[in-house]
Write an enzyme that holds these catalytic residues in place. Structure first.
Site, PDB file in Angstrom:
ATOM      1  N   ASN A  91       1.129  23.011  21.849  1.00 20.88           N
ATOM      2  CA  ASN A  91       0.745  24.312  21.298  1.00 20.88           C
ATOM      3  C   ASN A  91      -0.653  24.349  20.685  1.00 20.88           C
ATOM      4  OD1 ASN A  91       1.381  27.017  19.803  1.00 20.88           O
ATOM      5  ND2 ASN A  91       0.879  25.564  18.165  1.00 20.88           N
ATOM      6  N   TYR A 157     -12.180  29.715  26.787  1.00 14.63           N
ATOM      7  CA  TYR A 157     -10.758  29.824  26.438  1.00 14.63           C
ATOM      8  C   TYR A 157      -9.946  30.213  27.668  1.00 14.63           C
ATOM      9  CZ  TYR A 157      -6.549  31.377  23.960  1.00 14.63           C
ATOM     10  OH  TYR A 157      -5.244  31.534  23.527  1.00 14.63           O
ATOM     11  N   LYS A 161      -7.085  27.961  29.660  1.00 14.33           N
ATOM     12  CA  LYS A 161      -5.685  28.379  29.804  1.00 14.33           C
ATOM     13  C   LYS A 161      -5.298  28.507  31.283  1.00 14.33           C
ATOM     14  CE  LYS A 161      -4.676  28.655  25.377  1.00 14.33           C
ATOM     15  NZ  LYS A 161      -3.687  27.764  24.741  1.00 14.33           N
ATOM     16  N   ILE A 190      -0.877  38.134  19.623  1.00 18.38           N
ATOM     17  CA  ILE A 190      -0.024  38.061  18.436  1.00 18.38           C
ATOM     18  C   ILE A 190      -0.952  37.717  17.274  1.00 18.38           C
ATOM     19  CG2 ILE A 190       1.860  36.800  17.302  1.00 18.38           C
ATOM     20  CD1 ILE A 190       2.949  36.122  20.114  1.00 18.38           C
TER      21      ILE A 190
HETATM   22  N1  LIG Z   1      -2.052  34.262  18.744  1.00 16.00           N
HETATM   23  C1  LIG Z   1      -2.178  34.704  19.991  1.00 16.00           C
HETATM   24  O1  LIG Z   1      -2.393  35.890  20.240  1.00 16.00           O
HETATM   25  C2  LIG Z   1      -2.038  33.757  21.137  1.00 16.00           C
HETATM   26  C3  LIG Z   1      -1.885  34.302  22.423  1.00 16.00           C
HETATM   27  C4  LIG Z   1      -1.770  33.441  23.503  1.00 16.00           C
HETATM   28  C5  LIG Z   1      -1.783  32.080  23.308  1.00 16.00           C
HETATM   29  N2  LIG Z   1      -1.947  31.585  22.048  1.00 16.00           N
HETATM   30  C6  LIG Z   1      -1.959  30.130  21.902  1.00 16.00           C
HETATM   31  O2  LIG Z   1      -1.000  29.748  20.943  1.00 16.00           O
HETATM   32  C7  LIG Z   1      -1.388  28.485  20.400  1.00 16.00           C
HETATM   33  C8  LIG Z   1      -1.293  28.557  18.884  1.00 16.00           C
HETATM   34  O3  LIG Z   1      -2.296  29.443  18.401  1.00 16.00           O
HETATM   35  P1  LIG Z   1      -2.098  30.358  17.120  1.00 16.00           P
HETATM   36  O4  LIG Z   1      -2.233  31.758  17.549  1.00 16.00           O
HETATM   37  O5  LIG Z   1      -0.894  29.958  16.374  1.00 16.00           O
HETATM   38  O6  LIG Z   1      -3.447  30.002  16.309  1.00 16.00           O
HETATM   39  P2  LIG Z   1      -3.677  29.201  14.946  1.00 16.00           P
HETATM   40  O7  LIG Z   1      -2.864  29.782  13.853  1.00 16.00           O
HETATM   41  O8  LIG Z   1      -5.157  29.148  14.801  1.00 16.00           O
HETATM   42  O9  LIG Z   1      -3.094  27.747  15.246  1.00 16.00           O
HETATM   43  C9  LIG Z   1      -3.774  26.795  15.996  1.00 16.00           C
HETATM   44  C10 LIG Z   1      -3.175  25.444  15.710  1.00 16.00           C
HETATM   45  O10 LIG Z   1      -3.834  24.483  16.538  1.00 16.00           O
HETATM   46  C11 LIG Z   1      -4.139  23.374  15.745  1.00 16.00           C
HETATM   47  N3  LIG Z   1      -5.311  22.648  16.233  1.00 16.00           N
HETATM   48  C12 LIG Z   1      -6.544  23.128  16.491  1.00 16.00           C
HETATM   49  N4  LIG Z   1      -7.361  22.121  16.847  1.00 16.00           N
HETATM   50  C13 LIG Z   1      -6.604  20.992  16.813  1.00 16.00           C
HETATM   51  C14 LIG Z   1      -6.877  19.632  17.061  1.00 16.00           C
HETATM   52  N5  LIG Z   1      -8.109  19.194  17.415  1.00 16.00           N
HETATM   53  N6  LIG Z   1      -5.872  18.742  16.927  1.00 16.00           N
HETATM   54  C15 LIG Z   1      -4.644  19.154  16.560  1.00 16.00           C
HETATM   55  N7  LIG Z   1      -4.318  20.419  16.310  1.00 16.00           N
HETATM   56  C16 LIG Z   1      -5.305  21.326  16.430  1.00 16.00           C
HETATM   57  C17 LIG Z   1      -4.386  23.901  14.338  1.00 16.00           C
HETATM   58  O11 LIG Z   1      -4.087  22.879  13.393  1.00 16.00           O
HETATM   59  P3  LIG Z   1      -5.162  22.042  12.542  1.00 16.00           P
HETATM   60  O12 LIG Z   1      -6.386  22.901  12.393  1.00 16.00           O
HETATM   61  O13 LIG Z   1      -4.455  21.760  11.244  1.00 16.00           O
HETATM   62  O14 LIG Z   1      -5.382  20.799  13.339  1.00 16.00           O
HETATM   63  C18 LIG Z   1      -3.349  25.003  14.269  1.00 16.00           C
HETATM   64  O15 LIG Z   1      -2.118  24.505  13.783  1.00 16.00           O
HETATM   65  C19 LIG Z   1      -2.802  28.198  20.920  1.00 16.00           C
HETATM   66  O16 LIG Z   1      -2.720  27.315  22.021  1.00 16.00           O
HETATM   67  C20 LIG Z   1      -3.266  29.559  21.376  1.00 16.00           C
HETATM   68  O17 LIG Z   1      -4.254  29.476  22.372  1.00 16.00           O
HETATM   69  C21 LIG Z   1      -2.069  32.380  20.960  1.00 16.00           C
END
Ligand SMILES: NC(=O)c1ccc[n+]([C@@H]2O[C@H](COP(=O)([O-])OP(=O)(O)OC[C@H]3O[C@@H](n4cnc5c(N)ncnc54)[C@H](OP(=O)(O)O)[C@@H]3O)[C@@H](O)[C@H]2O)c1
Length: 253
Positions: A91, A157, A161, A190
């Site tokens: 994730n 990005y 993906k 989201i």
């Molecule tokens: N929110 C949306 O609309 C959406 C839509 C489609 C897909 N997604 C995908 O869902 C996933 C989660 O995103 P989110 O929306 O929950 O965003 P978020 O709140 O910014 O969470 C991102 C997470 O990734 C971790 N991360 C980032 N760089 C990292 C690294 N180098 N090593 C380990 N962990 C890392 C961060 O943890 P740390 O900074 O503590 O390491 C954080 O827990 C992502 O893959 C995103 O692309 C999100």
């Protein structure tokens, strides 16, 4: 959902905020034993404390998916803590807004390293543990609708993906013989730390009008699809991409 995930050994990356933290709560709520991994360990410790009353268990783990040695050490430690591994939720992800004409090498590398290379090496390390355990397993890659369609100013990005979706299919093909299923979940928008400012701005107000359901998603919208892919309920599914987007991918052109 019945008892399918009770006692299952799960690793969730990017668990310190947003969707990852939500998935940890969801899976621990189903009785799974979950290693919650990310860089911000203090956040993971708070999450583990929050989850103390749930039927499952949550264990924090420092892991940087931008570093292959950190991934390999982290997956080995997760397998040690759990006594093996049944489920990986890949994730962790980052995104940055920038016009294609101005993207720097550092911006490109950061997004591709975390969102694509990191997911591959986490999947590889997890599959090695699963194969050694001879019980199969399931890997869920958190992709995005931007892996299937494009919008402006998020090129690395979207490319990462799209690569993750193709990787999902290739790994499903190679690892089916080991009883390892590999699927992708492709959420629509989201609100989380990755995009909250944008979704709450005028850009977001325009964007939501193009979603057939006329709303952004909520983390809980992913619960059923994630549990399906993680559990035996989805036992004959592999190499699929499950979009959860209120119809955004099928919006009219
Ligand atoms: N929110 C949306 O609309 C959406 C839509 C489609 C897909 N997604 C995908 O869902 C996933 C989660 O995103 P989110 O929306 O929950 O965003 P978020 O709140 O910014 O969470 C991102 C997470 O990734 C971790 N991360 C980032 N760089 C990292 C690294 N180098 N090593 C380990 N962990 C890392 C961060 O943890 P740390 O900074 O503590 O390491 C954080 O827990 C992502 O893959 C995103 O692309 C999100």
């Amino acid at each position: 959902m019945g008892e399918e995930l009770k006692g299952k050994r799960v690793l969730v990356t990017g668990a310190s905020s947003g969707l990852g933290a939500h998935f940890v709560r969801l899976l621990a709520g189903q009785g799974a034993r979950v290693v919650a991994a990310a860089r911000r360990v203090e956040r993971l410790e708070e999450l583990a404390a929050d989850c103390a009353g749930l039927p499952g268990q949550v264990m924090p783990l420092a892991l940087d998916v931008a570093s292959v040695p950190s991934i390999q050490a982290g997956v080995a430690e997760a397998a040690r803590l759990l006594g093996g591994l049944d489920v990986l939720v890949n994730n962790a992800g980052i995104g940055e807004t920038e016009a294609a004409i101005s993207i720097t090498e550092a911006q490109w590398d950061a997004q591709l390293d975390v969102n694509l290379k990191g997911c591959f090496f986490a999947a590889q390390a997890a599959a090695q543990v699963m194969i050694a355990g001879k019980q199969g397993g399931t890997i869920v890659n958190i992709a995005s609708i931007l892996g299937e369609r494009v919008t402006a100013r998020v090129l690395p990005y979207a490319v990462s993906k799209a690569g993750l979706i193709q990787m999902t299919k290739g790994l499903a093909l190679e690892w089916a013989r080991h009883g390892i299923r590999v699927n992708a979940l492709a959420p629509g928008y989201i609100a989380t730390d990755i995009n909250r400012d944008m979704l709450e701005s005028e850009v977001g107000a325009t964007l939501v009008k193009r979603i057939p359901s006329r709303r952004f998603g909520e983390p809980a919208d992913l619960d059923g699809p994630l549990l399906l892919l993680c559990s035996d309920a989805g036992r004959h599914m592999t190499g699929t991409v499950v979009a959860v987007d209120g119809g955004h991918l099928v919006s009219g052109l």
